[in-house]
Design a protein around this motif. Structure first.
Motif, PDB file in Angstrom:
ATOM      1  N   CYS A  31       0.841  -1.208   0.000  1.00  0.00           N
ATOM      2  CA  CYS A  31       0.000   0.000   0.000  1.00  0.00           C
ATOM      3  C   CYS A  31       0.879   1.262   0.000  1.00  0.00           C
ATOM      4  O   CYS A  31       1.686   1.470   0.905  1.00  0.00           O
ATOM      5  CB  CYS A  31      -0.901  -0.022   1.233  1.00  0.00           C
ATOM      6  SG  CYS A  31      -1.726   1.539   1.585  1.00  0.00           S
ATOM      7  N   GLY A  32       0.710   2.094  -1.016  1.00  0.00           N
ATOM      8  CA  GLY A  32       1.477   3.328  -1.108  1.00  0.00           C
ATOM      9  C   GLY A  32       1.233   4.278   0.050  1.00  0.00           C
ATOM     10  O   GLY A  32       2.164   4.900   0.564  1.00  0.00           O
ATOM     11  N   TYR A  33      -0.010   4.409   0.471  1.00  0.00           N
ATOM     12  CA  TYR A  33      -0.331   5.273   1.618  1.00  0.00           C
ATOM     13  C   TYR A  33       0.355   4.767   2.885  1.00  0.00           C
ATOM     14  O   TYR A  33       0.815   5.551   3.714  1.00  0.00           O
ATOM     15  CB  TYR A  33      -1.843   5.343   1.846  1.00  0.00           C
ATOM     16  CG  TYR A  33      -2.601   6.050   0.761  1.00  0.00           C
ATOM     17  CD1 TYR A  33      -2.578   7.439   0.663  1.00  0.00           C
ATOM     18  CD2 TYR A  33      -3.344   5.333  -0.174  1.00  0.00           C
ATOM     19  CE1 TYR A  33      -3.280   8.098  -0.334  1.00  0.00           C
ATOM     20  CE2 TYR A  33      -4.051   5.977  -1.170  1.00  0.00           C
ATOM     21  CZ  TYR A  33      -4.006   7.358  -1.254  1.00  0.00           C
ATOM     22  OH  TYR A  33      -4.707   8.002  -2.238  1.00  0.00           O
ATOM     23  N   CYS A  34       0.411   3.444   3.038  1.00  0.00           N
ATOM     24  CA  CYS A  34       1.069   2.840   4.208  1.00  0.00           C
ATOM     25  C   CYS A  34       2.564   3.151   4.194  1.00  0.00           C
ATOM     26  O   CYS A  34       3.143   3.484   5.227  1.00  0.00           O
ATOM     27  CB  CYS A  34       0.858   1.327   4.219  1.00  0.00           C
ATOM     28  SG  CYS A  34      -0.865   0.840   4.308  1.00  0.00           S
ATOM     29  N   GLN A  35       3.178   3.059   3.030  1.00  0.00           N
ATOM     30  CA  GLN A  35       4.606   3.337   2.903  1.00  0.00           C
ATOM     31  C   GLN A  35       4.908   4.796   3.202  1.00  0.00           C
ATOM     32  O   GLN A  35       5.897   5.109   3.874  1.00  0.00           O
ATOM     33  CB  GLN A  35       5.085   2.958   1.501  1.00  0.00           C
ATOM     34  CG  GLN A  35       5.021   1.462   1.251  1.00  0.00           C
ATOM     35  CD  GLN A  35       5.186   1.102  -0.218  1.00  0.00           C
ATOM     36  OE1 GLN A  35       5.471   1.958  -1.058  1.00  0.00           O
ATOM     37  NE2 GLN A  35       4.987  -0.169  -0.533  1.00  0.00           N
ATOM     38  N   ILE A  36       4.048   5.691   2.746  1.00  0.00           N
ATOM     39  CA  ILE A  36       4.240   7.127   2.992  1.00  0.00           C
ATOM     40  C   ILE A  36       4.144   7.444   4.483  1.00  0.00           C
ATOM     41  O   ILE A  36       4.848   8.316   4.989  1.00  0.00           O
ATOM     42  CB  ILE A  36       3.217   7.951   2.175  1.00  0.00           C
ATOM     43  CG1 ILE A  36       3.558   7.873   0.692  1.00  0.00           C
ATOM     44  CG2 ILE A  36       3.147   9.395   2.653  1.00  0.00           C
ATOM     45  CD1 ILE A  36       2.485   8.411  -0.232  1.00  0.00           C
ATOM     46  N   ALA A  37       3.289   6.748   5.211  1.00  0.00           N
ATOM     47  CA  ALA A  37       3.070   7.023   6.633  1.00  0.00           C
ATOM     48  C   ALA A  37       4.203   6.499   7.525  1.00  0.00           C
ATOM     49  O   ALA A  37       4.331   6.933   8.674  1.00  0.00           O
ATOM     50  CB  ALA A  37       1.746   6.414   7.081  1.00  0.00           C
ATOM     51  N   GLN A  38       5.016   5.569   7.025  1.00  0.00           N
ATOM     52  CA  GLN A  38       6.005   4.914   7.873  1.00  0.00           C
ATOM     53  C   GLN A  38       7.026   5.843   8.524  1.00  0.00           C
ATOM     54  O   GLN A  38       7.280   5.714   9.719  1.00  0.00           O
ATOM     55  CB  GLN A  38       6.717   3.791   7.110  1.00  0.00           C
ATOM     56  CG  GLN A  38       5.825   2.617   6.786  1.00  0.00           C
ATOM     57  CD  GLN A  38       5.044   2.114   7.976  1.00  0.00           C
ATOM     58  OE1 GLN A  38       5.614   1.639   8.963  1.00  0.00           O
ATOM     59  NE2 GLN A  38       3.726   2.225   7.910  1.00  0.00           N
ATOM     60  N   PRO A  39       7.648   6.796   7.809  1.00  0.00           N
ATOM     61  CA  PRO A  39       8.627   7.667   8.480  1.00  0.00           C
ATOM     62  C   PRO A  39       8.036   8.440   9.662  1.00  0.00           C
ATOM     63  O   PRO A  39       8.662   8.542  10.728  1.00  0.00           O
ATOM     64  CB  PRO A  39       9.098   8.611   7.373  1.00  0.00           C
ATOM     65  CG  PRO A  39       8.847   7.862   6.105  1.00  0.00           C
ATOM     66  CD  PRO A  39       7.598   7.064   6.372  1.00  0.00           C
ATOM     67  N   GLY A  40       6.840   8.983   9.496  1.00  0.00           N
ATOM     68  CA  GLY A  40       6.201   9.720  10.601  1.00  0.00           C
ATOM     69  C   GLY A  40       5.856   8.815  11.761  1.00  0.00           C
ATOM     70  O   GLY A  40       6.023   9.187  12.926  1.00  0.00           O
ATOM     71  N   LEU A  41       5.407   7.615  11.460  1.00  0.00           N
ATOM     72  CA  LEU A  41       5.094   6.644  12.509  1.00  0.00           C
ATOM     73  C   LEU A  41       6.367   6.237  13.248  1.00  0.00           C
ATOM     74  O   LEU A  41       6.378   6.162  14.474  1.00  0.00           O
ATOM     75  CB  LEU A  41       4.395   5.433  11.895  1.00  0.00           C
ATOM     76  CG  LEU A  41       3.895   4.363  12.843  1.00  0.00           C
ATOM     77  CD1 LEU A  41       2.900   4.936  13.839  1.00  0.00           C
ATOM     78  CD2 LEU A  41       3.251   3.229  12.065  1.00  0.00           C
ATOM     79  N   GLU A  42       7.439   6.021  12.510  1.00  0.00           N
ATOM     80  CA  GLU A  42       8.713   5.655  13.128  1.00  0.00           C
ATOM     81  C   GLU A  42       9.200   6.756  14.063  1.00  0.00           C
ATOM     82  O   GLU A  42       9.639   6.480  15.179  1.00  0.00           O
ATOM     83  CB  GLU A  42       9.768   5.383  12.059  1.00  0.00           C
ATOM     84  CG  GLU A  42       9.563   4.081  11.325  1.00  0.00           C
ATOM     85  CD  GLU A  42      10.568   3.873  10.205  1.00  0.00           C
ATOM     86  OE1 GLU A  42      11.672   4.488  10.244  1.00  0.00           O
ATOM     87  OE2 GLU A  42      10.252   3.105   9.287  1.00  0.00           O
ATOM     88  N   ARG A  43       9.137   8.007  13.604  1.00  0.00           N
ATOM     89  CA  ARG A  43       9.559   9.131  14.447  1.00  0.00           C
ATOM     90  C   ARG A  43       8.703   9.229  15.707  1.00  0.00           C
ATOM     91  O   ARG A  43       9.211   9.443  16.801  1.00  0.00           O
ATOM     92  CB  ARG A  43       9.490  10.447  13.677  1.00  0.00           C
ATOM     93  CG  ARG A  43      10.666  10.702  12.788  1.00  0.00           C
ATOM     94  CD  ARG A  43      10.712  12.132  12.282  1.00  0.00           C
ATOM     95  NE  ARG A  43       9.475  12.601  11.671  1.00  0.00           N
ATOM     96  CZ  ARG A  43       9.117  12.363  10.411  1.00  0.00           C
ATOM     97  NH1 ARG A  43       9.901  11.665   9.620  1.00  0.00           N
ATOM     98  NH2 ARG A  43       7.983  12.837   9.941  1.00  0.00           N
ATOM     99  N   ALA A  44       7.405   9.087  15.551  1.00  0.00           N
ATOM    100  CA  ALA A  44       6.496   9.209  16.699  1.00  0.00           C
ATOM    101  C   ALA A  44       6.742   8.106  17.724  1.00  0.00           C
ATOM    102  O   ALA A  44       6.693   8.352  18.923  1.00  0.00           O
ATOM    103  CB  ALA A  44       5.051   9.179  16.221  1.00  0.00           C
ATOM    104  N   LEU A  45       6.997   6.904  17.251  1.00  0.00           N
ATOM    105  CA  LEU A  45       7.184   5.774  18.173  1.00  0.00           C
ATOM    106  C   LEU A  45       8.602   5.672  18.714  1.00  0.00           C
ATOM    107  O   LEU A  45       8.816   5.038  19.753  1.00  0.00           O
ATOM    108  CB  LEU A  45       6.798   4.466  17.481  1.00  0.00           C
ATOM    109  CG  LEU A  45       5.315   4.302  17.188  1.00  0.00           C
ATOM    110  CD1 LEU A  45       5.075   3.055  16.343  1.00  0.00           C
ATOM    111  CD2 LEU A  45       4.507   4.243  18.478  1.00  0.00           C
ATOM    112  N   ALA A  46       9.575   6.298  18.058  1.00  0.00           N
ATOM    113  CA  ALA A  46      10.970   6.207  18.487  1.00  0.00           C
ATOM    114  C   ALA A  46      11.169   6.738  19.901  1.00  0.00           C
ATOM    115  O   ALA A  46      11.990   6.221  20.656  1.00  0.00           O
ATOM    116  CB  ALA A  46      11.871   6.961  17.508  1.00  0.00           C
ATOM    117  N   ARG A  47      10.424   7.743  20.259  1.00  0.00           N
ATOM    118  CA  ARG A  47      10.557   8.367  21.585  1.00  0.00           C
ATOM    119  C   ARG A  47       9.615   7.777  22.630  1.00  0.00           C
ATOM    120  O   ARG A  47       9.644   8.174  23.780  1.00  0.00           O
ATOM    121  CB  ARG A  47      10.301   9.854  21.466  1.00  0.00           C
ATOM    122  CG  ARG A  47      11.347  10.544  20.643  1.00  0.00           C
ATOM    123  CD  ARG A  47      11.055  12.018  20.521  1.00  0.00           C
ATOM    124  NE  ARG A  47      10.907  12.269  19.073  1.00  0.00           N
ATOM    125  CZ  ARG A  47      10.031  13.083  18.547  1.00  0.00           C
ATOM    126  NH1 ARG A  47       9.210  13.745  19.302  1.00  0.00           N
ATOM    127  NH2 ARG A  47       9.977  13.246  17.245  1.00  0.00           N
TER     128      ARG A  47
END
Length: 106
Positions: A31-47
């Motif tokens: 899913c292209g939308y899923c791939q686009i959301a991954q960097p923001g999700l990674e940043r949000a969950l990293a902390r």
């Protein structure tokens, strides 16, 4: 953060028994939308080491997605002790995810 989608989703009962804050992510690897959301999700969950993340592959016949009435991918369902408290559908930015996490975990 869970990187790969779970081929076999947990049951609704297992999800309802989760303690604390959990982000239940519904989508697919293609899913292209899923791939686009991954960097923001990674940043949000990293902390947020106090937040559990379950990345569930969704599609026809997938019971957990139907139980949560998932229509579009990605859909992030935010749970507090197994109960839905917030939802983001196709989040446009990591900031939206971070703000939702802050509100849920407060």
């Amino acid at each position: 953060m869970q990187v790969d989608y779970m081929a076999s989703a947990p049951s609704l009962e297992e999800v309802r028994s989760l303690a604390g804050v959990t982000v239940l992510e519904f989508g697919t690897p293609w899913c292209g939308y899923c791939q686009i959301a991954q960097p923001g999700l990674e940043r949000a969950l990293a902390r947020r080491h106090d937040v559990h993340h379950l990345k569930v592959e969704d599609g026809p016949g997938r019971r957990l997605g139907r139980a949560f009435r998932i229509k579009l991918w990605p859909t992030l369902v935010f749970l507090q002790d197994g109960e839905e408290v917030a939802r983001l559908v196709r989040p446009a930015s990591g900031e939206a995810i971070e703000q939702t996490l802050e509100g849920v975990a407060a």
